[in-house]
Design a protein around this motif. Structure first.
Motif, PDB file in Angstrom:
ATOM      1  N   ALA A 189       0.836  -1.203   0.000  1.00  0.00           N
ATOM      2  CA  ALA A 189       0.000   0.000   0.000  1.00  0.00           C
ATOM      3  C   ALA A 189       0.871   1.253   0.000  1.00  0.00           C
ATOM      4  O   ALA A 189       1.960   1.264   0.573  1.00  0.00           O
ATOM      5  N   PRO A 190       0.398   2.302  -0.631  1.00  0.00           N
ATOM      6  CA  PRO A 190       1.169   3.550  -0.638  1.00  0.00           C
ATOM      7  C   PRO A 190       1.226   4.162   0.764  1.00  0.00           C
ATOM      8  O   PRO A 190       0.300   3.988   1.566  1.00  0.00           O
ATOM      9  N   PHE A 191       2.317   4.859   1.050  1.00  0.00           N
ATOM     10  CA  PHE A 191       2.450   5.595   2.307  1.00  0.00           C
ATOM     11  C   PHE A 191       1.757   6.932   2.103  1.00  0.00           C
ATOM     12  O   PHE A 191       2.141   7.723   1.242  1.00  0.00           O
ATOM     13  N   ARG A 192       0.706   7.171   2.881  1.00  0.00           N
ATOM     14  CA  ARG A 192      -0.163   8.323   2.642  1.00  0.00           C
ATOM     15  C   ARG A 192      -0.122   9.274   3.839  1.00  0.00           C
ATOM     16  O   ARG A 192      -0.252   8.855   4.981  1.00  0.00           O
TER      17      ARG A 192
ATOM     18  N   ALA B  35       5.601  16.079   0.054  1.00  0.00           N
ATOM     19  CA  ALA B  35       5.622  15.154  -1.097  1.00  0.00           C
ATOM     20  C   ALA B  35       6.898  14.328  -1.140  1.00  0.00           C
ATOM     21  O   ALA B  35       6.899  13.220  -1.681  1.00  0.00           O
ATOM     22  N   ALA B  36       7.971  14.840  -0.557  1.00  0.00           N
ATOM     23  CA  ALA B  36       9.226  14.082  -0.518  1.00  0.00           C
ATOM     24  C   ALA B  36       9.138  12.903   0.459  1.00  0.00           C
ATOM     25  O   ALA B  36       9.926  11.969   0.370  1.00  0.00           O
ATOM     26  N   ASP B  37       8.177  12.941   1.388  1.00  0.00           N
ATOM     27  CA  ASP B  37       8.045  11.911   2.421  1.00  0.00           C
ATOM     28  C   ASP B  37       6.971  10.866   2.135  1.00  0.00           C
ATOM     29  O   ASP B  37       6.981   9.799   2.734  1.00  0.00           O
ATOM     30  N   VAL B  38       6.008  11.205   1.282  1.00  0.00           N
ATOM     31  CA  VAL B  38       4.849  10.335   1.115  1.00  0.00           C
ATOM     32  C   VAL B  38       4.655   9.955  -0.353  1.00  0.00           C
ATOM     33  O   VAL B  38       5.154  10.624  -1.250  1.00  0.00           O
ATOM     34  N   ASP B  39       3.896   8.887  -0.559  1.00  0.00           N
ATOM     35  CA  ASP B  39       3.521   8.489  -1.917  1.00  0.00           C
ATOM     36  C   ASP B  39       2.260   9.223  -2.362  1.00  0.00           C
ATOM     37  O   ASP B  39       2.086   9.530  -3.534  1.00  0.00           O
TER      38      ASP B  39
ATOM     39  N   TYR C  60       2.299  18.847 -10.123  1.00  0.00           N
ATOM     40  CA  TYR C  60       3.175  17.996  -9.321  1.00  0.00           C
ATOM     41  C   TYR C  60       2.903  16.526  -9.589  1.00  0.00           C
ATOM     42  O   TYR C  60       1.765  16.122  -9.820  1.00  0.00           O
ATOM     43  N   ASP C  61       3.948  15.723  -9.522  1.00  0.00           N
ATOM     44  CA  ASP C  61       3.824  14.280  -9.686  1.00  0.00           C
ATOM     45  C   ASP C  61       3.473  13.688  -8.321  1.00  0.00           C
ATOM     46  O   ASP C  61       4.307  13.092  -7.658  1.00  0.00           O
ATOM     47  N   LEU C  62       2.237  13.897  -7.918  1.00  0.00           N
ATOM     48  CA  LEU C  62       1.799  13.482  -6.595  1.00  0.00           C
ATOM     49  C   LEU C  62       0.334  13.072  -6.682  1.00  0.00           C
ATOM     50  O   LEU C  62      -0.492  13.819  -7.205  1.00  0.00           O
ATOM     51  N   THR C  63       0.039  11.891  -6.188  1.00  0.00           N
ATOM     52  CA  THR C  63      -1.353  11.483  -6.093  1.00  0.00           C
ATOM     53  C   THR C  63      -1.935  12.194  -4.879  1.00  0.00           C
ATOM     54  O   THR C  63      -1.400  12.079  -3.776  1.00  0.00           O
ATOM     55  N   ASP C  64      -2.980  12.961  -5.102  1.00  0.00           N
ATOM     56  CA  ASP C  64      -3.559  13.698  -3.985  1.00  0.00           C
ATOM     57  C   ASP C  64      -5.077  13.546  -3.979  1.00  0.00           C
ATOM     58  O   ASP C  64      -5.696  13.296  -4.998  1.00  0.00           O
ATOM     59  N   TYR C  65      -5.615  13.690  -2.775  1.00  0.00           N
ATOM     60  CA  TYR C  65      -7.052  13.627  -2.546  1.00  0.00           C
ATOM     61  C   TYR C  65      -7.411  14.887  -1.774  1.00  0.00           C
ATOM     62  O   TYR C  65      -6.850  15.140  -0.711  1.00  0.00           O
TER      63      TYR C  65
END
Length: 167
Positions: free
Chosen positions: A2-5, A27-31, A66-71
């Motif tokens: 699972a991704p680190f969220r 973003a540097a710390d999480v997926d 940004y290359d970041l999956t976000d909700y």
């Protein structure tokens, strides 16, 4: 695996350049990142001039490049701190770590067994929502403190006029 969220909650009234830098740092710390739009039920006041939907637009448009999956999730206020974390968890995707400098938020997440990381503040004197809103009302140079996508949203909704009218 699972991704680190991570989870970051703020009022984002408006989402400013300090918030953007904070997201870049996280973003540097999480997926993946959950951005909770706090006080989602409040709008059209001097302290909370923008609706939850308008703030969602500000955040989404700013984070697009940004290359970041976000909700981005609206979180309404509650007057019962003892159940606030479970309220947040019921509204957001599951997350592993919360990011906050708010002492109450840090305590509530910690008491619920959620790891909390304190975050760096960026140019806090200038990058403060209340200061930016004051500049909007007085005709100051508020644009220098918010990302271009946020400027566009504020222009689209005539946010400066709204602030001046509800003063």
């Amino acid at each position: 695996m699972a991704p680190f969220r991570g989870c970051l909650i703020g009022r984002f009234q408006p989402f400013h350049s300090g918030h953007r830098r904070l997201v870049e740092r996280i973003a540097a710390d999480v997926d993946e990142l959950v951005v909770g739009i706090g006080s989602a039920d409040a709008s059209h006041t001097r302290r909370n001039p923008f609706t939850a939907g308008e703030r969602v637009m500000m955040v989404r448009k700013t984070l697009e490049p940004y290359d970041l999956t976000d909700y981005v999730v609206p979180i309404e206020d509650m007057d019962r701190n003892s159940v606030w974390v479970s309220h947040v968890q019921s509204m957001a995707p599951e997350f592993d770590v919360a990011y906050s400098n708010n002492p109450l938020v840090v305590r509530l997440f910690s008491e619920s067994g959620i790891e909390v990381k304190q975050t760096e503040m960026f140019d806090r004197e200038a990058l403060k929502g209340s200061e930016i809103r004051d500049q909007m009302v007085t005709g100051g140079d508020w644009r220098q403190h918010v990302p271009e996508p946020v400027q566009s949203v504020i222009d689209e909704i005539d946010g400066v006029a709204r602030l001046r009218e509800i003063e």
